[in-house]
Design an enzyme around this catalytic site. Sequence first.
Site, short mmCIF file in Angstrom:
data_model
loop_
_atom_site.label_atom_id
_atom_site.label_comp_id
_atom_site.label_asym_id
_atom_site.label_seq_id
_atom_site.Cartn_x
_atom_site.Cartn_y
_atom_site.Cartn_z
N GLY A 37 10.70 -7.37 -4.78
CA GLY A 37 11.09 -7.00 -3.07
C GLY A 37 10.81 -5.75 -2.39
O GLY A 37 9.78 -5.60 -2.19
N SER A 38 11.70 -5.56 -2.01
CA SER A 38 12.28 -4.79 -0.65
C SER A 38 11.22 -2.98 -1.00
O SER A 38 11.19 -2.46 -0.27
CB SER A 38 12.96 -4.47 -0.33
OG SER A 38 13.43 -5.22 0.86
N VAL A 39 10.52 -3.24 -2.52
CA VAL A 39 10.18 -1.53 -2.67
C VAL A 39 8.18 -1.50 -2.63
O VAL A 39 8.07 -0.14 -2.24
CB VAL A 39 10.49 -1.23 -4.51
CG1 VAL A 39 11.79 -1.26 -4.87
CG2 VAL A 39 9.68 -2.42 -4.97
N MET A 40 8.16 -3.26 -2.03
CA MET A 40 6.98 -3.30 -1.14
C MET A 40 7.10 -2.33 0.26
O MET A 40 5.87 -2.57 0.62
CB MET A 40 6.17 -4.31 -1.49
CG MET A 40 6.11 -4.45 -3.21
SD MET A 40 5.27 -3.85 -4.25
CE MET A 40 3.28 -3.94 -2.63
N LYS A 41 7.92 -2.38 0.83
CA LYS A 41 8.15 -2.35 2.07
C LYS A 41 7.11 -0.72 2.85
O LYS A 41 6.68 -0.95 3.52
CB LYS A 41 9.28 -2.33 2.42
CG LYS A 41 9.82 -3.47 3.05
CD LYS A 41 11.59 -4.16 2.96
CE LYS A 41 11.71 -5.02 3.25
NZ LYS A 41 13.48 -5.53 3.52
#
Length: 576
Positions: free
Chosen positions: A303-307
């Site tokens: 999820g968003s921790v990859m942004k």
Amino acid sequence: MSTGQSRGVSTRRPPPMAPMGRARYVVMMSLILIGLGLLAGRIVDLHVINRTFLQGQGDARTLRTDPIPAHRGMITDRNGEPLAISTPVMTLWANPQQLPEDDIQRLMLARALGTDLDSLNERIANYGDKEFMYLSRRLTPAEAQPVVDLRMPGVYAREEYKRYYPTGEVTAQLLGVTNVDDAGQEGLELAYNSYLSGEPGKRRVLKDRRGRLVRDLEVLQEAQPGGDLTLSIDQRLQYMAYRELKVAMDENDADGASLVMLDARTGEVLAMVNQPSYNPNNRAGLDPRGLRNQAIVDVFEPGSVMKPLAMSALLETGKFPLDTVVDTSPGWMRIDRYTIRDVSNNGKLTLAGILRKSSNIGMSKLTLQLDEPVVPDKYRALGLGQAPGTGFPGEATGNVPSPRVWSSSQWAALSYGYGLSVSPLQLASAYTAIANHGKKLPPSLLRLSSPSEGEQVIRSDVADDMLRMMDEVVSPQGIRRAVVPGYSVAGKSGTARKTGASGYQKSSYRSLFVGITPVSDPRIITVVMIDNPKAGAYYGGAIAAPVFARIAGNALRILDVPPDRLDEMAEQDSKK
């Protein structure tokens, strides 16, 4: 006169021996001589001709070569605190064919073993045609002594070693376990089994006809103990992280949880814990889920921790200055057959704003302006989709897709953390590049004598920009629950839907947070993952972020890292 003498003294010679008497004499003498000759020949045969063979046969019935058990190497944390040690134990065995038939003696043996007579007799009957059976294995010397004191024929004791784990369930999945023969079966015990295992020795002993030891004669070969293993783990951090993670899982009614903490300067794993766990010293009734070191062997969509990692790839193209503004209205957009949504309509956002608001729309619009798959290429450069190289058995490689033809939805999904899979360790390792001016450090479960040089995978100025942008994410205006009083934190939360048999589930999530602290001189990188919290909230900023804040704050104090935001801390105190 002559006549009288002739009458008083007989002058006749004895009559000659009869022929039969002479023959008997010769036969008897011959038999005696033959017997003496045979006896002498036998003596020569025993003491000269067959002396070596007979001596060996005699020794085989009295002299024995017994193994000397080797001491398995100790596993310690980075500060020398024991995590796995071997303690001496006794194994009791028997020769069923030598055991007494008397029920009274067998009853005494059964009581000394802590069993009943019927069970003992049944076991002896099952092994009746064999010469070996275990009575009980890996007993403490005190537990085995009542059996030894019986001095019962056919019952023997053997020295062995048993593995003991002082930290119990706190390090269970990382260390693994050994089997009854003290050989590694899981975790680092298995990975380094050949190094930890010693080489048994040999000794010559004298035993009586019943196999009981009479005397130690000599040591033929000394036992070589196994090597000691020093891990990168800090036991203090491990205990603290395990306690906090267990509390968080219980409070949020979660299915599980994992945490990885890396030394930002070296890549060493300072703490790695999972929930649920198990007690390796007593495995009765353990939960099979507790056997898995989820932080290394399990993968999931992050999820968003990859942004922040995807944003670094976008910045390196040079097409997006830091002051770039993206209109994310109306908070949703269609790509191919899919609808992408933000939590709310955030309107126009800068690049830092996209991270702070965790905008899927913003990341997708930026990514779709490019003609090359720079985001998946950056993920691979950061080690995703590849084994971390720790040597841990079954470490996951994860997956970064590489289709021949990319669809727009695939391209967009990767930018906000869907469509790929990673492990918590891979995720923490990727963030070492942001903490170290673009240099990625390989993770290590062993204490390093000197840090790795690392590999430059992100341009240094871009990495520094990302660190500052993530610093803005963790603030009273951003993810305030991740704030660590007195310290600056660069972080990012994530909330990812779990998949099931029919696709993404509507009410099952993973909550994540990744944090680097302190920003001024990064010391630790921490990944927290809470699996399927069911107590109400499920967003990463609400569930995983406060766990990070407690653990990171305690860790910095344990490591004696000086605060770098004392002014903010004083300001907050004054407002109170």
